[in-house]
Design a protein around this motif. Sequence first.
Motif: not given
Length: 406
Positions: A81-89, A122-125, A143-146, A168-174
């Motif tokens: 998970p450390r490669g996920s864009a959401l990991y820092a959050m 996970w996957e970014n973008g 979306c970034d999804v973890l 479940y963690h998701v962050l989307c551009s909308d």
Amino acid sequence: MLPALVLLACRDTPATPGSGIPTGFAQSYGVWTPGPRDDCTAAIHNAYSVVGPDGKLYPTWHPPVDPATGCSFGHDHGRDPRGSALYAMVGSIPFGYANEQLDVYDPANPRHEDHFGHKVEWENGVRLHFGSAAADAMFDIRCDVLVKLHQGTHSKDAFTNNLHELAYHVLCSDGAELHITLLAAIGDPGQFTRSCDGATEVVVGPATPANSPAGGGRRLIPDRACVDQDILVPLGQRSDFGTLHESWQTANSIRREDGHGLAFFDPYFQVSLPSRFYDPASATLVGRPIDVCYEVTPSGARAQGGACDESTSGGTITGVTFDDPRSVFDGVRRVVDVNSNTIDNAAGPAVWYTDPFGKHGHTQPFPGSVRQFIARIDNTRGGLNASGPTLGGNRDYGSPRVHAPN
């Protein structure tokens, strides 16, 4: 990564694991011990830990092989998970946190899960889809999804038990953003759906806990009927090992105390070549696909080709057992279908406290509650649902020493 939205999210940050000296140990901590094929010690394994929001120490993601010592744990937990864009959050995911809160919320009806089943993806973008190229171009949402689901595919647990921890963690551009942890009720307790026909409900027995709520979705799992139909075939035919496929189709919601749905999300979790199928004739109820590789029916039907040949070198190796690394029935081939993420929380707040099942949401914590983060938006779009791509299809989480139970 979506940097602008990450900055916006800092106004109401999602719950992150705690820090400092733990106040105790979660039930999920320290349950793994090395098997005869593993040479990492329990102490090395327990070093992969994180302090949860409740101050207790939890196990978390680790690689199949410890990079410092080269020893093997024999199992995998999916993508780092450390490669996920959401990991820092969100930080490291504490395995078993929702289960631990159920011990507080309803101590008479606990639900503890084994260590092997925790799987991260996970996957970014990733780009969401809206049913047509024109709609995709109109919205163009990424979306970034973890995600982490406890999806054990080696034991009898999921034959009856429908409660499985989901982070479940998701962050989307909308502006859609969810940081959710709950015990997902996947299908009905006490039964599952036969995977090879997608329709037959196989009733097995009581679930744990006995008061497990029915959920949306379903758990598609192969059983002996699938094996007899698709694996044991007459000479000259090839077995269809695609029948050994599990699809856990979730349908989750986060709801206020008054029942209003704040968020809806329904990822599907798929596993190819698990190390088990349901066998009602077995004393343990568990059948092993690798054992089927050596079966011959009175009519001469047998497993031919594919995964059995790969596991036994074309039938020349005898005695391969279910926990042998040579067996490809180890559950390392997995994918996640993101599907839709719908939020109806424009009035806020962004932080809610629910029971461990994601229900009875309040704005203040209560004993056994879980902190949930839901963006203050309404993206219902009049019922137009987005669907996400499939994650993990190009990855194989096995290694030469990963084996069932996994």
